[in-house]
Design a protein around this motif. Sequence first.
Motif, PDB file in Angstrom:
ATOM      1  N   ILE A 153       0.813  -1.211   0.000  1.00  0.00           N
ATOM      2  CA  ILE A 153       0.000   0.000   0.000  1.00  0.00           C
ATOM      3  C   ILE A 153       0.845   1.259   0.000  1.00  0.00           C
ATOM      4  O   ILE A 153       0.331   2.351  -0.259  1.00  0.00           O
ATOM      5  CB  ILE A 153      -0.971   0.013   1.192  1.00  0.00           C
ATOM      6  CG1 ILE A 153      -0.198  -0.033   2.522  1.00  0.00           C
ATOM      7  CG2 ILE A 153      -1.958  -1.143   1.085  1.00  0.00           C
ATOM      8  CD1 ILE A 153      -1.067   0.187   3.755  1.00  0.00           C
ATOM      9  N   SER A 154       2.138   1.123   0.302  1.00  0.00           N
ATOM     10  CA  SER A 154       3.042   2.267   0.284  1.00  0.00           C
ATOM     11  C   SER A 154       4.472   1.764   0.206  1.00  0.00           C
ATOM     12  O   SER A 154       4.756   0.636   0.635  1.00  0.00           O
ATOM     13  CB  SER A 154       2.867   3.133   1.538  1.00  0.00           C
ATOM     14  OG  SER A 154       3.290   2.425   2.682  1.00  0.00           O
ATOM     15  N   PRO A 155       5.398   2.573  -0.293  1.00  0.00           N
ATOM     16  CA  PRO A 155       6.793   2.126  -0.351  1.00  0.00           C
ATOM     17  C   PRO A 155       7.374   1.817   1.019  1.00  0.00           C
ATOM     18  O   PRO A 155       8.242   0.953   1.146  1.00  0.00           O
ATOM     19  CB  PRO A 155       7.521   3.318  -0.992  1.00  0.00           C
ATOM     20  CG  PRO A 155       6.472   4.049  -1.761  1.00  0.00           C
ATOM     21  CD  PRO A 155       5.209   3.879  -0.950  1.00  0.00           C
ATOM     22  N   HIS A 156       6.898   2.497   2.072  1.00  0.00           N
ATOM     23  CA  HIS A 156       7.462   2.254   3.403  1.00  0.00           C
ATOM     24  C   HIS A 156       6.773   1.092   4.118  1.00  0.00           C
ATOM     25  O   HIS A 156       7.096   0.804   5.267  1.00  0.00           O
ATOM     26  CB  HIS A 156       7.430   3.514   4.269  1.00  0.00           C
ATOM     27  CG  HIS A 156       6.125   4.251   4.279  1.00  0.00           C
ATOM     28  ND1 HIS A 156       5.085   3.912   5.093  1.00  0.00           N
ATOM     29  CD2 HIS A 156       5.703   5.313   3.553  1.00  0.00           C
ATOM     30  CE1 HIS A 156       4.080   4.739   4.893  1.00  0.00           C
ATOM     31  NE2 HIS A 156       4.418   5.599   3.961  1.00  0.00           N
ATOM     32  N   GLY A 157       5.836   0.436   3.439  1.00  0.00           N
ATOM     33  CA  GLY A 157       5.285  -0.796   3.978  1.00  0.00           C
ATOM     34  C   GLY A 157       5.832  -2.004   3.262  1.00  0.00           C
ATOM     35  O   GLY A 157       5.355  -3.122   3.447  1.00  0.00           O
TER      36      GLY A 157
ATOM     37  N   THR B 139      12.645   5.683   1.669  1.00  0.00           N
ATOM     38  CA  THR B 139      11.516   6.499   2.120  1.00  0.00           C
ATOM     39  C   THR B 139      11.843   7.307   3.363  1.00  0.00           C
ATOM     40  O   THR B 139      11.171   8.291   3.659  1.00  0.00           O
ATOM     41  CB  THR B 139      10.301   5.609   2.446  1.00  0.00           C
ATOM     42  OG1 THR B 139      10.585   4.821   3.610  1.00  0.00           O
ATOM     43  CG2 THR B 139       9.946   4.702   1.271  1.00  0.00           C
ATOM     44  N   GLY B 140      12.865   6.864   4.119  1.00  0.00           N
ATOM     45  CA  GLY B 140      13.188   7.540   5.367  1.00  0.00           C
ATOM     46  C   GLY B 140      12.281   7.144   6.518  1.00  0.00           C
ATOM     47  O   GLY B 140      12.390   7.692   7.621  1.00  0.00           O
ATOM     48  N   TYR B 141      11.379   6.186   6.283  1.00  0.00           N
ATOM     49  CA  TYR B 141      10.470   5.729   7.333  1.00  0.00           C
ATOM     50  C   TYR B 141      11.073   4.554   8.086  1.00  0.00           C
ATOM     51  O   TYR B 141      11.831   3.772   7.526  1.00  0.00           O
ATOM     52  CB  TYR B 141       9.128   5.301   6.730  1.00  0.00           C
ATOM     53  CG  TYR B 141       8.218   6.444   6.369  1.00  0.00           C
ATOM     54  CD1 TYR B 141       7.166   6.821   7.209  1.00  0.00           C
ATOM     55  CD2 TYR B 141       8.380   7.149   5.185  1.00  0.00           C
ATOM     56  CE1 TYR B 141       6.313   7.864   6.874  1.00  0.00           C
ATOM     57  CE2 TYR B 141       7.537   8.196   4.833  1.00  0.00           C
ATOM     58  CZ  TYR B 141       6.503   8.546   5.688  1.00  0.00           C
ATOM     59  OH  TYR B 141       5.669   9.582   5.353  1.00  0.00           O
ATOM     60  N   PRO B 142      10.691   4.375   9.343  1.00  0.00           N
ATOM     61  CA  PRO B 142      11.144   3.199  10.098  1.00  0.00           C
ATOM     62  C   PRO B 142      10.268   1.991   9.780  1.00  0.00           C
ATOM     63  O   PRO B 142       9.316   2.074   9.002  1.00  0.00           O
ATOM     64  CB  PRO B 142      10.947   3.638  11.551  1.00  0.00           C
ATOM     65  CG  PRO B 142       9.747   4.546  11.492  1.00  0.00           C
ATOM     66  CD  PRO B 142       9.867   5.283  10.171  1.00  0.00           C
TER      67      PRO B 142
END
Length: 398
Positions: free
Chosen positions: A62-66, A119-122
């Motif tokens: 659903i998103s690049p950070h998932g 993405t810079g997300y954890p």
Amino acid sequence: MAKLLEPVVLGGTMPLRNRICMGSMTRNRCTDANKPTEVTLKHYVDRARDGTGLIIAEGTFISPHGAEWPHAPVMYDADHAAAWKKVTSAVHEVGGKIFFQPWHAGRIQNEEMPMLKGTGYPVYAPSKVPAKGGKFRTLEGTPGHTLNITEIEDPREIVEQFRRSVVLAREAGFDGIELLSQGGYLLHNFLCSHANTRTDAYGGSVENRCRFPLEVLDAIIDIWGSRAVGIKICPPDDYNDSAVSYEEFTETYTYYITELMRRDLAFINLSRRGCEIGRETDEYFRSEARSEGKELPPGYEPMAQFGSLVKYPGSRTMLMVNHEYTVEEAEKLIKEEKIDLVTFARPFIYNPDLISRIKRGIPFASNTRGGRVNYGPYQNPNDNYNDWPSSSGVVAEA
């Protein structure tokens, strides 16, 4: 195989050519910024042209950070939807039906994987509880799942990410949705007491642990309507450190399935992964014996335990089954009115003419190329993807 091959209507309005479904399989062939390409299109069209009743497209983040894997598909913006629209349109042109499967990897990630790192997300999960095991083959040293997890502060924000993705899936021309709620990924993380140690409204009791998956499902139903939506579950699952005790999953899934049935879904896809039946042996899918305290009763089958919660007189929700079923087994279960649909997955990889083989009584071809057919590596995206011959010995043309 008369019952298996008979037409059926899904969700009250969607005619399927037969009761055979192609299961979702991550294949890592979306090499254009995580969008499907002509290679992907050919793979689905070949199997739709052969007469598959329903294709469930590979799990799409659903998103690049998932996301977990490189070259796995993402449905996050209009470009993704436009690329998938080419696939769905081509499938429809040959008479096929295709569902979208949204998912989020949850704690089954590593923060050094390029797509997530970019993405810079954890890594987000219900709780700061790392998953045991894992093997990231594209990273130096093949590390396991991350130890660095950020607890999701407000799960409703992730619900909205699912909503956004399925809106795009509608624009992309899919016929419906199968929500992924197993495999040790995010929705499954919330269900399992060892992965979800929250003390708020999303953790603790069975009702609370089921809250997030049901909120995601309700958001999808709000966009698609319940009769175009299904869900994939696996009570005995042991993949990605997801195994729980028999007692726990009995309590959890009795409540969960009861709540799912209240929503009048098109189908519930009940997988038997984690059981002794169908335990895989190849290098990518090897399952070890269940650990102490998480054993199953001898000969355990989730369909025998939970099937009657889905399939009973007056139920409009179809029961689909999944994981290492044989053609003969599926035909028998349909004749006995214990199931409505069956999913084959990996056999569809190396049998582009799987439906024709069933019609003609020709045995399925087996995989003679090893574990690389699942995720790679490959030099050309067509390798071990679009180069499997039909029973006539001819590789299908796009």
